[in-house]
Design a protein around this motif. Structure first.
Motif, PDB file in Angstrom:
ATOM      1  N   ARG A  51       3.865  22.189 -88.291  1.00  0.00           N
ATOM      2  CA  ARG A  51       4.733  22.429 -87.084  1.00  0.00           C
ATOM      3  C   ARG A  51       5.625  23.697 -86.264  1.00  0.00           C
ATOM      4  NH1 ARG A  51       9.455  19.818 -89.659  1.00  0.00           N
ATOM      5  NH2 ARG A  51       9.197  20.666 -91.388  1.00  0.00           N
ATOM      6  N   LEU A  52       5.593  24.176 -85.246  1.00  0.00           N
ATOM      7  CA  LEU A  52       6.042  25.120 -84.402  1.00  0.00           C
ATOM      8  C   LEU A  52       7.554  24.754 -83.768  1.00  0.00           C
ATOM      9  CD1 LEU A  52       2.353  26.226 -83.481  1.00  0.00           C
ATOM     10  CD2 LEU A  52       3.634  27.579 -85.573  1.00  0.00           C
ATOM     11  N   VAL A  53       8.111  25.717 -83.520  1.00  0.00           N
ATOM     12  CA  VAL A  53       9.225  25.474 -83.099  1.00  0.00           C
ATOM     13  C   VAL A  53       9.422  26.744 -81.648  1.00  0.00           C
ATOM     14  CG1 VAL A  53      11.643  25.614 -82.589  1.00  0.00           C
ATOM     15  CG2 VAL A  53      10.225  25.045 -85.056  1.00  0.00           C
ATOM     16  N   ASP A  54       9.201  26.070 -80.339  1.00  0.00           N
ATOM     17  CA  ASP A  54       8.911  26.946 -78.915  1.00  0.00           C
ATOM     18  C   ASP A  54      10.103  28.019 -78.839  1.00  0.00           C
ATOM     19  OD1 ASP A  54      10.234  25.412 -77.975  1.00  0.00           O
ATOM     20  OD2 ASP A  54       8.915  24.352 -76.266  1.00  0.00           O
ATOM     21  N   GLU A  55      10.636  28.630 -77.828  1.00  0.00           N
ATOM     22  CA  GLU A  55      11.870  29.385 -77.166  1.00  0.00           C
ATOM     23  C   GLU A  55      12.902  28.639 -76.736  1.00  0.00           C
ATOM     24  OE1 GLU A  55       9.866  30.134 -73.023  1.00  0.00           O
ATOM     25  OE2 GLU A  55      10.124  32.268 -74.271  1.00  0.00           O
ATOM     26  N   ASN A  56      12.030  27.142 -76.947  1.00  0.00           N
ATOM     27  CA  ASN A  56      13.100  25.929 -76.265  1.00  0.00           C
ATOM     28  C   ASN A  56      14.270  25.435 -77.055  1.00  0.00           C
ATOM     29  OD1 ASN A  56      13.479  26.930 -73.771  1.00  0.00           O
ATOM     30  ND2 ASN A  56      11.559  25.811 -73.410  1.00  0.00           N
ATOM     31  N   GLY A  57      13.604  25.857 -78.366  1.00  0.00           N
ATOM     32  CA  GLY A  57      13.396  25.239 -79.832  1.00  0.00           C
ATOM     33  C   GLY A  57      13.070  23.953 -80.299  1.00  0.00           C
ATOM     34  N   GLU A  58      12.079  23.077 -78.898  1.00  0.00           N
ATOM     35  CA  GLU A  58      11.103  22.260 -79.095  1.00  0.00           C
ATOM     36  C   GLU A  58      10.578  21.988 -80.159  1.00  0.00           C
ATOM     37  OE1 GLU A  58       9.030  19.003 -76.061  1.00  0.00           O
ATOM     38  OE2 GLU A  58      10.440  20.945 -75.435  1.00  0.00           O
ATOM     39  N   VAL A  59      10.371  21.421 -81.558  1.00  0.00           N
ATOM     40  CA  VAL A  59       9.163  21.023 -82.166  1.00  0.00           C
ATOM     41  C   VAL A  59       8.116  20.958 -81.323  1.00  0.00           C
ATOM     42  CG1 VAL A  59       8.520  20.137 -84.224  1.00  0.00           C
ATOM     43  CG2 VAL A  59      11.100  20.802 -83.940  1.00  0.00           C
ATOM     44  N   LYS A  60       6.849  21.618 -81.685  1.00  0.00           N
ATOM     45  CA  LYS A  60       5.067  21.235 -80.898  1.00  0.00           C
ATOM     46  C   LYS A  60       5.178  21.175 -82.554  1.00  0.00           C
ATOM     47  CE  LYS A  60       6.600  22.239 -76.838  1.00  0.00           C
ATOM     48  NZ  LYS A  60       5.769  20.788 -75.680  1.00  0.00           N
ATOM     49  N   HIS A  61       3.262  20.525 -81.957  1.00  0.00           N
ATOM     50  CA  HIS A  61       2.996  20.497 -83.541  1.00  0.00           C
ATOM     51  C   HIS A  61       1.085  21.007 -83.489  1.00  0.00           C
ATOM     52  CE1 HIS A  61       5.526  17.262 -84.259  1.00  0.00           C
ATOM     53  NE2 HIS A  61       5.617  17.123 -85.038  1.00  0.00           N
ATOM     54  N   GLU A  62       0.896  21.545 -83.955  1.00  0.00           N
ATOM     55  CA  GLU A  62      -0.511  22.822 -83.808  1.00  0.00           C
ATOM     56  C   GLU A  62      -1.573  21.867 -84.560  1.00  0.00           C
ATOM     57  OE1 GLU A  62      -2.630  26.178 -85.344  1.00  0.00           O
ATOM     58  OE2 GLU A  62      -1.276  26.428 -86.522  1.00  0.00           O
ATOM     59  N   LEU A  63      -2.773  21.165 -83.589  1.00  0.00           N
ATOM     60  CA  LEU A  63      -3.134  20.088 -84.108  1.00  0.00           C
ATOM     61  C   LEU A  63      -5.052  20.533 -84.046  1.00  0.00           C
ATOM     62  CD1 LEU A  63      -2.119  16.811 -81.633  1.00  0.00           C
ATOM     63  CD2 LEU A  63      -1.476  17.609 -84.526  1.00  0.00           C
ATOM     64  N   GLN A  64      -5.857  20.258 -84.263  1.00  0.00           N
ATOM     65  CA  GLN A  64      -7.500  20.320 -84.289  1.00  0.00           C
ATOM     66  C   GLN A  64      -8.040  20.004 -83.427  1.00  0.00           C
ATOM     67  OE1 GLN A  64      -9.169  21.393 -88.221  1.00  0.00           O
ATOM     68  NE2 GLN A  64      -7.513  23.223 -88.165  1.00  0.00           N
ATOM     69  N   GLN A  65      -8.932  19.994 -82.237  1.00  0.00           N
ATOM     70  CA  GLN A  65      -9.780  19.094 -82.071  1.00  0.00           C
ATOM     71  C   GLN A  65     -10.988  19.400 -81.684  1.00  0.00           C
ATOM     72  OE1 GLN A  65      -8.171  18.444 -77.403  1.00  0.00           O
ATOM     73  NE2 GLN A  65     -10.218  18.762 -76.969  1.00  0.00           N
ATOM     74  N   VAL A  66     -11.846  18.844 -81.958  1.00  0.00           N
ATOM     75  CA  VAL A  66     -13.238  18.310 -82.087  1.00  0.00           C
ATOM     76  C   VAL A  66     -14.391  17.564 -81.597  1.00  0.00           C
ATOM     77  CG1 VAL A  66     -13.481  17.443 -83.989  1.00  0.00           C
ATOM     78  CG2 VAL A  66     -15.178  18.785 -83.994  1.00  0.00           C
TER      79      VAL A  66
END
Length: 293
Positions: free
Chosen positions: A242-257
């Protein structure tokens, strides 16, 4: 009296003409004297009238000389013109007859050529199944339509050309297989081969294009990775992907194959069900196609 049968016996009464001109020197002297009188004349108010009269007299003299020349020239040329007109008329009669005969000859030769063409075409259609080629794929060479070309030569050369066709078809099949295996459209490479490029050169072109495609894909991948790294650098990692951007929104680091799967219908159905059950998002999927191995 026998008539004319050949030009070797043609009789023409011709005597080279002569013109006796005994007063030529006297005439030269007359003209010289007249012209001598005009030398040194100047045009002034007092002399202009006399100067013009002198010029008129010179012109009159010239015309009189020309009239004599033209009179005798006409008399000289008239007999030959009549002679030439008669012969030219006969030449035209020969030309007309020759052209008519040419049309007759051309028509006969074209008929023979068409008959030979039909025989060659029948021979091609008879031989084609033995080589596994289509008769319409083999053009008829001009040489095969010549009367001087023997049947043996025609059969031999048709066979050689059909062997070439067989080899070309095999090469084009290999080109198509190589393209399909590497997800390349085969049409451009087959066209290169049909236009005279050798099989080896076409194969090398395919390999070069595959390398270019791979290099382009690598550059694109590197650019995407750099973009992701740049975005991630501006976020706060709070763990568990999980990552929090500058706006405080939580993003998810996923992998794509990307996979290209091959299996039975049941096996691929099971893979699809597994993805759905485990929440794996399918970003892009191609239509299923049947392959025989």
């Amino acid at each position: 009296m026998n008539g004319l049968t050949t030009l070797e016996n043609l009789s023409v009464n011709f005597k080279p003409g002569t013109i006796d001109f005994p007063q030529a020197e006297e005439l030269k002297k007359l003209v010289a004297d007249k012209l001598e009188q005009t030398k040194g004349l100047v045009a002034t108010d007092e002399s202009i009238k006399a100067t013009k009269a002198s010029r008129a007299e010179v012109n009159k003299l010239k015309k009189s000389i020309a009239d004599v020349r033209k009179e005798y020239k006409t008399a000289w040329n008239t007999p030959f013109e009549l002679f030439e007109s008669t012969l030219r008329g006969l030449e035209k009669d020969c030309d007309d007859a020759s052209q008519e005969l040419k049309l007759t000859i051309d028509g006969f030769e074209e008929t023979q050529r068409e008959e030979r063409k039909q025989k060659v075409q029948a021979l091609i259609e008879e031989m084609a199944p033995n080589y596994g080629v289509k008769a319409e794929d083999l053009p008829i060479a001009d040489k095969w339509l010549l009367k001087s070309t023997s049947q043996k030569t025609i059969v031999q050369e048709i066979g050689e050309q059909m062997k070439v066709l067989v080899n070309l078809h095999k090469e084009r099949d290999e080109i198509k297989k190589k393209c399909m295996k590497n997800d390349l459209a085969p049409a451009p490479y087959i066209e290169m081969h049909e236009n005279g490029m050798s099989y080896i050169d076409v194969s090398n072109k395919i390999e070069a294009d595959l390398i270019d495609r791979e290099n382009t894909a690598d550059l694109f991948k590197q650019a995407k990775q750099a973009e992701v790294a740049e975005r991630k650098a501006d976020m706060v990692d709070i763990g568990d992907g999980r990552l929090v951007d500058e706006n405080g929104e939580v993003k998810h680091e996923l992998q794509q194959v990307t996979f290209t799967l091959k299996g039975t219908k049941e096996q691929l159905d099971n893979v699809a069900r597994f993805c759905i059950t485990n929440g794996v998002k399918v970003v892009k999927a191609s239509e299923r196609e049947a392959v025989i191995e």
